[in-house]
Design a protein around this motif. Structure first.
Motif, PDB file in Angstrom:
ATOM      1  N   SER A  31       0.824  -1.203   0.000  1.00 59.74           N
ATOM      2  CA  SER A  31       0.000   0.000   0.000  1.00 59.74           C
ATOM      3  C   SER A  31       0.858   1.252   0.000  1.00 59.74           C
ATOM      4  N   GLU A  32       0.449   2.227  -0.810  1.00 63.45           N
ATOM      5  CA  GLU A  32       1.078   3.541  -0.827  1.00 63.45           C
ATOM      6  C   GLU A  32       0.253   4.545  -0.028  1.00 63.45           C
ATOM      7  N   ALA A  33      -0.809   4.070   0.607  1.00 62.31           N
ATOM      8  CA  ALA A  33      -1.691   4.959   1.368  1.00 62.31           C
ATOM      9  C   ALA A  33      -2.196   4.215   2.592  1.00 62.31           C
ATOM     10  N   GLU A  34      -1.292   3.981   3.542  1.00 62.06           N
ATOM     11  CA  GLU A  34      -1.615   3.167   4.711  1.00 62.06           C
ATOM     12  C   GLU A  34      -2.752   3.752   5.538  1.00 62.06           C
ATOM     13  N   ASP A  35      -2.907   5.076   5.529  1.00 62.32           N
ATOM     14  CA  ASP A  35      -3.997   5.675   6.293  1.00 62.32           C
ATOM     15  C   ASP A  35      -5.353   5.297   5.735  1.00 62.32           C
ATOM     16  N   ALA A  90      -5.589  -1.213  -5.948  1.00 67.54           N
ATOM     17  CA  ALA A  90      -6.456  -0.087  -5.614  1.00 67.54           C
ATOM     18  C   ALA A  90      -6.061   1.130  -6.433  1.00 67.54           C
ATOM     19  N   PHE A  91      -7.068   1.950  -6.767  1.00 66.81           N
ATOM     20  CA  PHE A  91      -6.806   3.221  -7.438  1.00 66.81           C
ATOM     21  C   PHE A  91      -7.828   4.241  -6.971  1.00 66.81           C
ATOM     22  N   ARG A  92      -7.461   5.512  -7.130  1.00 67.13           N
ATOM     23  CA  ARG A  92      -8.346   6.602  -6.754  1.00 67.13           C
ATOM     24  C   ARG A  92      -8.297   7.661  -7.841  1.00 67.13           C
ATOM     25  N   THR A  93      -9.447   8.193  -8.163  1.00 68.82           N
ATOM     26  CA  THR A  93      -9.523   9.316  -9.082  1.00 68.82           C
ATOM     27  C   THR A  93     -10.729  10.154  -8.687  1.00 68.82           C
ATOM     28  N   GLY A  94     -10.497  11.430  -8.395  1.00 68.53           N
ATOM     29  CA  GLY A  94     -11.582  12.262  -7.901  1.00 68.53           C
ATOM     30  C   GLY A  94     -12.162  11.670  -6.632  1.00 68.53           C
ATOM     31  N   ARG A  95     -13.480  11.495  -6.611  1.00 69.44           N
ATOM     32  CA  ARG A  95     -14.152  10.900  -5.458  1.00 69.44           C
ATOM     33  C   ARG A  95     -14.411   9.409  -5.634  1.00 69.44           C
ATOM     34  N   ALA A  96     -13.749   8.791  -6.582  1.00 70.80           N
ATOM     35  CA  ALA A  96     -13.945   7.364  -6.860  1.00 70.80           C
ATOM     36  C   ALA A  96     -12.755   6.558  -6.350  1.00 70.80           C
ATOM     37  N   ASP A 151     -13.963   4.683   6.558  1.00 65.68           N
ATOM     38  CA  ASP A 151     -13.722   5.983   7.191  1.00 65.68           C
ATOM     39  C   ASP A 151     -12.788   6.841   6.335  1.00 65.68           C
ATOM     40  N   GLY A 152     -11.709   6.233   5.860  1.00 61.94           N
ATOM     41  CA  GLY A 152     -10.763   6.971   5.034  1.00 61.94           C
ATOM     42  C   GLY A 152     -11.361   7.388   3.708  1.00 61.94           C
TER      43      GLY A 152
END
Length: 244
Positions: free
Chosen positions: A126-130, A163-169, A225-226
């Motif tokens: 993971s590059e986003a442990e939080d 996992a990926f994130r873009t905008g609110r997705a 939550d995150g």
């Protein structure tokens, strides 16, 4: 607040992910695409609701492939349109496994057969442990997605992006929603045979899931939550009824 939950089949349950959304004040509106009697013939007709009627979209997993039109028929086109519209309208979207693959496809990525199956409890890088603890998370998939153009890859395994994130997705390849109840249904619907084909003992999968029940629930809550912190930044964390 209303959340649209896309259950692709009757064995797709939102589990602790759905529970946490309810704790944050969401009312879940669940729609099942393929009814139980069509589990082995999933090319049904289905009209997806308008995403604008909701404050959040949750797309769950499925035992089929996004690209297998012979199996799923034309309803996948309706889902891709819904996910694309939701993203264009800046609505929060959380896609899980098949839901993440559909989200990736809708936003310009792709889905293909993975070089090997991932089944069982496995850690991720993971590059986003939080947001995404390293796990272990439950995996059950034979396909993998490519990250859509402009999206940020947040985690991966040796097989591919996780996992990926873009905008609110946010799309995740693993199953934070899994419970022992859900896994039992998957095994009964042919999963036990498939696991054995890959040299995995179904009884061990159930035992591990039972053992990890509480830690996996807490990890799923942390993910939700995150996700909500990033997707709904103006919603204070204190608005949910805390249950840890």
């Amino acid at each position: 607040m209303r959340a649209l939950v896309l259950r692709h089949d009757h064995a797709s349950l939102s589990g602790p992910v759905g529970d946490r959304l309810v704790q944050h004040g969401f009312a879940l509106d669940e729609h099942t695409v393929v009814p139980a009697e069509r589990q082995h013939d999933p090319a049904v007709e289905f009209d997806f609701p308008a995403p604008e009627e909701y404050d959040l979209i949750l797309a769950l997993g499925a035992p089929w492939s996004v690209y297998d039109r012979a199996a799923v028929g034309t309803w996948i086109d309706g889902e891709l349109k819904l996910l694309r519209r939701a993203h264009e309208r800046d609505l929060p979207v959380l896609g899980i496994c098949f839901g993440a693959q559909a989200l990736a496809t809708a936003l310009g990525g792709s889905v293909e057969r993975a070089p090997r199956a991932e089944i069982g409890w496995m850690p991720i890088r993971s590059e986003a442990e939080d947001l995404l603890p390293a796990g272990p998370w439950f995996q059950w998939h034979l396909d993998r997605f490519t990250v859509p153009p402009g999206a940020e890859e947040l985690a991966r395994s040796r097989v591919g992006p996780q996992a990926f994130r873009t905008g609110r997705a946010l799309g995740v390849q693993f199953h934070p929603e899994l419970t022992e109840e859900t896994l039992s249904q998957w095994l009964d619907l042919g999963g036990a045979r498939q696991a054995e084909e890959y040299g995995i003992d179904p009884a061990w999968l159930l035992s591990e899931t039972r053992t990890r029940r509480e830690e996996s629930r807490q990890r799923a809550h942390r993910l939700v939550d995150g996700f909500l912190r990033s997707a709904l930044p103006r919603t204070p964390a204190s608005t949910h009824r805390t249950q840890t």
